[in-house]
Write a protein that holds these residues in place. Sequence first.
Motif, PDB file in Angstrom:
ATOM      1  N   VAL A  98       0.834  -1.201   0.000  1.00  0.00           N
ATOM      2  CA  VAL A  98       0.000   0.000   0.000  1.00  0.00           C
ATOM      3  C   VAL A  98       0.871   1.253   0.000  1.00  0.00           C
ATOM      4  CG1 VAL A  98      -1.700   1.330   1.312  1.00  0.00           C
ATOM      5  CG2 VAL A  98      -1.915  -1.158   1.155  1.00  0.00           C
ATOM      6  N   ALA A  99       1.929   1.239   0.816  1.00  0.00           N
ATOM      7  CA  ALA A  99       2.805   2.412   0.895  1.00  0.00           C
ATOM      8  C   ALA A  99       3.425   2.705  -0.470  1.00  0.00           C
ATOM      9  CB  ALA A  99       3.898   2.181   1.936  1.00  0.00           C
ATOM     10  N   ARG A 100       3.900   1.664  -1.120  1.00  0.00           N
ATOM     11  CA  ARG A 100       4.513   1.846  -2.437  1.00  0.00           C
ATOM     12  C   ARG A 100       3.501   2.399  -3.432  1.00  0.00           C
ATOM     13  NH1 ARG A 100       8.560   0.327  -5.862  1.00  0.00           N
ATOM     14  NH2 ARG A 100       9.771  -0.659  -4.218  1.00  0.00           N
ATOM     15  N   GLU A 101       2.298   1.838  -3.406  1.00  0.00           N
ATOM     16  CA  GLU A 101       1.284   2.256  -4.379  1.00  0.00           C
ATOM     17  C   GLU A 101       0.728   3.643  -4.082  1.00  0.00           C
ATOM     18  OE1 GLU A 101      -1.717  -0.700  -5.082  1.00  0.00           O
ATOM     19  OE2 GLU A 101      -0.223  -2.318  -5.172  1.00  0.00           O
TER      20      GLU A 101
ATOM     21  N   LYS B  75      -0.166   9.276  -5.610  1.00  0.00           N
ATOM     22  CA  LYS B  75      -1.609   9.507  -5.466  1.00  0.00           C
ATOM     23  C   LYS B  75      -1.843  10.921  -4.907  1.00  0.00           C
ATOM     24  CE  LYS B  75      -2.744   5.228  -6.631  1.00  0.00           C
ATOM     25  NZ  LYS B  75      -1.421   4.756  -7.102  1.00  0.00           N
ATOM     26  N   LEU B  76      -3.089  11.375  -4.982  1.00  0.00           N
ATOM     27  CA  LEU B  76      -3.416  12.721  -4.520  1.00  0.00           C
ATOM     28  C   LEU B  76      -4.042  12.687  -3.132  1.00  0.00           C
ATOM     29  CD1 LEU B  76      -4.992  14.198  -7.800  1.00  0.00           C
ATOM     30  CD2 LEU B  76      -2.645  14.473  -6.962  1.00  0.00           C
ATOM     31  N   LEU B  77      -3.534  13.517  -2.246  1.00  0.00           N
ATOM     32  CA  LEU B  77      -4.153  13.694  -0.928  1.00  0.00           C
ATOM     33  C   LEU B  77      -5.034  14.930  -1.011  1.00  0.00           C
ATOM     34  CD1 LEU B  77      -4.422  12.999   2.105  1.00  0.00           C
ATOM     35  CD2 LEU B  77      -2.489  14.542   2.511  1.00  0.00           C
ATOM     36  N   VAL B  78      -6.330  14.738  -0.760  1.00  0.00           N
ATOM     37  CA  VAL B  78      -7.289  15.829  -0.943  1.00  0.00           C
ATOM     38  C   VAL B  78      -7.894  16.246   0.393  1.00  0.00           C
ATOM     39  CG1 VAL B  78      -9.298  16.617  -2.241  1.00  0.00           C
ATOM     40  CG2 VAL B  78      -7.861  14.767  -3.154  1.00  0.00           C
TER      41      VAL B  78
ATOM     42  N   VAL C 173       4.494  12.098  -2.170  1.00  0.00           N
ATOM     43  CA  VAL C 173       5.812  11.747  -2.711  1.00  0.00           C
ATOM     44  C   VAL C 173       6.724  11.088  -1.675  1.00  0.00           C
ATOM     45  CG1 VAL C 173       5.801  13.485  -4.525  1.00  0.00           C
ATOM     46  CG2 VAL C 173       6.658  14.075  -2.263  1.00  0.00           C
ATOM     47  N   GLU C 174       6.262  10.954  -0.434  1.00  0.00           N
ATOM     48  CA  GLU C 174       7.100  10.324   0.594  1.00  0.00           C
ATOM     49  C   GLU C 174       6.223   9.746   1.690  1.00  0.00           C
ATOM     50  OE1 GLU C 174      10.127  12.900   2.122  1.00  0.00           O
ATOM     51  OE2 GLU C 174      10.600  11.572   3.803  1.00  0.00           O
ATOM     52  N   LEU C 175       6.365   8.439   1.920  1.00  0.00           N
ATOM     53  CA  LEU C 175       5.536   7.753   2.923  1.00  0.00           C
ATOM     54  C   LEU C 175       6.375   6.738   3.668  1.00  0.00           C
ATOM     55  CD1 LEU C 175       3.359   7.403  -0.045  1.00  0.00           C
ATOM     56  CD2 LEU C 175       2.132   8.149   1.997  1.00  0.00           C
ATOM     57  N   GLU C 176       5.992   6.481   4.919  1.00  0.00           N
ATOM     58  CA  GLU C 176       6.701   5.478   5.705  1.00  0.00           C
ATOM     59  C   GLU C 176       5.730   4.465   6.280  1.00  0.00           C
ATOM     60  OE1 GLU C 176      10.618   7.970   7.292  1.00  0.00           O
ATOM     61  OE2 GLU C 176       8.970   7.540   8.652  1.00  0.00           O
ATOM     62  N   ALA C 177       6.108   3.184   6.169  1.00  0.00           N
ATOM     63  CA  ALA C 177       5.259   2.110   6.698  1.00  0.00           C
ATOM     64  C   ALA C 177       5.660   1.770   8.128  1.00  0.00           C
ATOM     65  CB  ALA C 177       5.383   0.872   5.810  1.00  0.00           C
ATOM     66  N   TYR C 178       4.679   1.598   8.975  1.00  0.00           N
ATOM     67  CA  TYR C 178       4.906   1.198  10.371  1.00  0.00           C
ATOM     68  C   TYR C 178       4.140  -0.089  10.637  1.00  0.00           C
ATOM     69  CZ  TYR C 178       7.528   5.377  11.115  1.00  0.00           C
ATOM     70  OH  TYR C 178       8.502   6.336  11.024  1.00  0.00           O
TER      71      TYR C 178
ATOM     72  N   ASP D 186      -6.708   8.299  -6.813  1.00  0.00           N
ATOM     73  CA  ASP D 186      -5.845   7.808  -7.895  1.00  0.00           C
ATOM     74  C   ASP D 186      -6.300   8.488  -9.176  1.00  0.00           C
ATOM     75  OD1 ASP D 186      -4.440   6.510  -9.835  1.00  0.00           O
ATOM     76  OD2 ASP D 186      -5.198   4.502  -9.379  1.00  0.00           O
ATOM     77  N   ASP D 187      -5.479   9.401  -9.674  1.00  0.00           N
ATOM     78  CA  ASP D 187      -5.848  10.132 -10.889  1.00  0.00           C
ATOM     79  C   ASP D 187      -5.171   9.539 -12.114  1.00  0.00           C
ATOM     80  OD1 ASP D 187      -3.231  10.891 -10.488  1.00  0.00           O
ATOM     81  OD2 ASP D 187      -3.561  13.002 -10.972  1.00  0.00           O
ATOM     82  N   GLY D 188      -4.584   8.369 -11.956  1.00  0.00           N
ATOM     83  CA  GLY D 188      -3.968   7.694 -13.099  1.00  0.00           C
ATOM     84  C   GLY D 188      -2.477   7.930 -13.231  1.00  0.00           C
ATOM     85  N   PHE D 189      -1.964   8.903 -12.499  1.00  0.00           N
ATOM     86  CA  PHE D 189      -0.526   9.192 -12.565  1.00  0.00           C
ATOM     87  C   PHE D 189       0.268   8.029 -11.991  1.00  0.00           C
ATOM     88  CE2 PHE D 189       3.342  10.665 -10.465  1.00  0.00           C
ATOM     89  CZ  PHE D 189       3.983  11.302 -11.517  1.00  0.00           C
ATOM     90  N   ARG D 190       1.339   7.663 -12.690  1.00  0.00           N
ATOM     91  CA  ARG D 190       2.218   6.601 -12.188  1.00  0.00           C
ATOM     92  C   ARG D 190       3.651   7.110 -12.153  1.00  0.00           C
ATOM     93  NH1 ARG D 190      -1.944   5.278 -11.073  1.00  0.00           N
ATOM     94  NH2 ARG D 190      -3.073   3.312 -11.317  1.00  0.00           N
ATOM     95  N   PRO D 191       4.264   7.173 -10.973  1.00  0.00           N
ATOM     96  CA  PRO D 191       5.637   7.670 -10.892  1.00  0.00           C
ATOM     97  C   PRO D 191       6.588   6.772 -11.664  1.00  0.00           C
ATOM     98  CG  PRO D 191       4.930   6.764  -8.786  1.00  0.00           C
ATOM     99  CD  PRO D 191       3.736   6.757  -9.676  1.00  0.00           C
ATOM    100  N   GLU D 192       7.604   7.399 -12.255  1.00  0.00           N
ATOM    101  CA  GLU D 192       8.582   6.653 -13.033  1.00  0.00           C
ATOM    102  C   GLU D 192       9.350   5.684 -12.146  1.00  0.00           C
ATOM    103  OE1 GLU D 192      12.053   8.035 -16.167  1.00  0.00           O
ATOM    104  OE2 GLU D 192      10.313   9.307 -15.735  1.00  0.00           O
ATOM    105  N   ARG D 193       9.692   6.170 -10.941  1.00  0.00           N
ATOM    106  CA  ARG D 193      10.456   5.334 -10.008  1.00  0.00           C
ATOM    107  C   ARG D 193       9.993   5.584  -8.584  1.00  0.00           C
ATOM    108  NH1 ARG D 193      15.889   5.475  -8.959  1.00  0.00           N
ATOM    109  NH2 ARG D 193      15.876   7.726  -9.147  1.00  0.00           N
ATOM    110  N   VAL D 194      10.125   4.560  -7.764  1.00  0.00           N
ATOM    111  CA  VAL D 194       9.905   4.711  -6.321  1.00  0.00           C
ATOM    112  C   VAL D 194      11.148   4.188  -5.621  1.00  0.00           C
ATOM    113  CG1 VAL D 194       8.570   3.950  -4.327  1.00  0.00           C
ATOM    114  CG2 VAL D 194       7.403   4.523  -6.461  1.00  0.00           C
ATOM    115  N   VAL D 195      11.735   5.023  -4.772  1.00  0.00           N
ATOM    116  CA  VAL D 195      12.970   4.670  -4.084  1.00  0.00           C
ATOM    117  C   VAL D 195      12.678   4.344  -2.615  1.00  0.00           C
ATOM    118  CG1 VAL D 195      15.190   5.569  -3.293  1.00  0.00           C
ATOM    119  CG2 VAL D 195      14.391   6.082  -5.606  1.00  0.00           C
ATOM    120  N   GLN D 196      13.314   3.295  -2.090  1.00  0.00           N
ATOM    121  CA  GLN D 196      13.150   2.939  -0.681  1.00  0.00           C
ATOM    122  C   GLN D 196      14.411   3.260   0.103  1.00  0.00           C
ATOM    123  OE1 GLN D 196      11.012  -1.161  -1.759  1.00  0.00           O
ATOM    124  NE2 GLN D 196      11.238  -0.860   0.472  1.00  0.00           N
TER     125      GLN D 196
END
Length: 216
Positions: free
Chosen positions: A31-34, A38-41, A54-59, A156-166
Amino acid sequence: MAPDAGDRGLGERPAGRVLGPEFFVRDTLEVARELCGKLLVREQDGQVRYGRLVELEAYLGPDDLAAHSSRGRTPRTSVMFGPPGHAYVYLIYGQYHCLNFVTRPEGQPQAILVRALEPGPGVGRCGGPGLLTRALDIDRRLNGIPLAPPPLYVVDDGFRPERVVQTPRVGVEYSGVPWAEEPWRFCVPGLFLSRRLPASEEVRAHRVQQRARGPR
DNA sequence: AGCGGGATTAGC
DNA sequence: CTAATCCCGCTT
């Protein structure tokens, strides 16, 4: 006559699919990766503001010693133990609020911290977890509410980031190994992160941006 | 009732 | 590197 919706600078809801409990109930790392991109409204008094995650952390409580829920259920952390797709908001250092999304089924106290947002319509500077909540006027009044419109939700507006870094998570050194070292911080490379990525990743991100810009 | 600390930030 | 600032959780 034209309806008055959308006038007076109120802004409009972004087009896309609102993410519900069925999205957040799944594996927290997935979920964090996906959630990256996405848009926070935030809707308030008919006003719509949003930005891109653009930045999230899983706990991954309760085993994860960096997670609040590792110390058991308390009044503050009770929302983490509740059903998925809800907002867990807490006060930190007496002056900042942090926003989390609760994941996993009720009784499995896991959550995802929102650390940075690329500002969109109606959102000012917000480089960090305590600043983005301030920019969106998110505080403990929203603790425990379901993520649904209004007043706070993810699209989810359809945007897909090119890369996700951990990378390892920020500010959890006290939790010790291995928790302090688990690469459970997910970032979309670029500006707007709360902290820089490791040097090697910065170089890669720079190359990608150059390529996207094209030669000359 | 008292005490210590924190998933942060700004400023020196 | 450190102060700011206050709620929470645990001890007394």
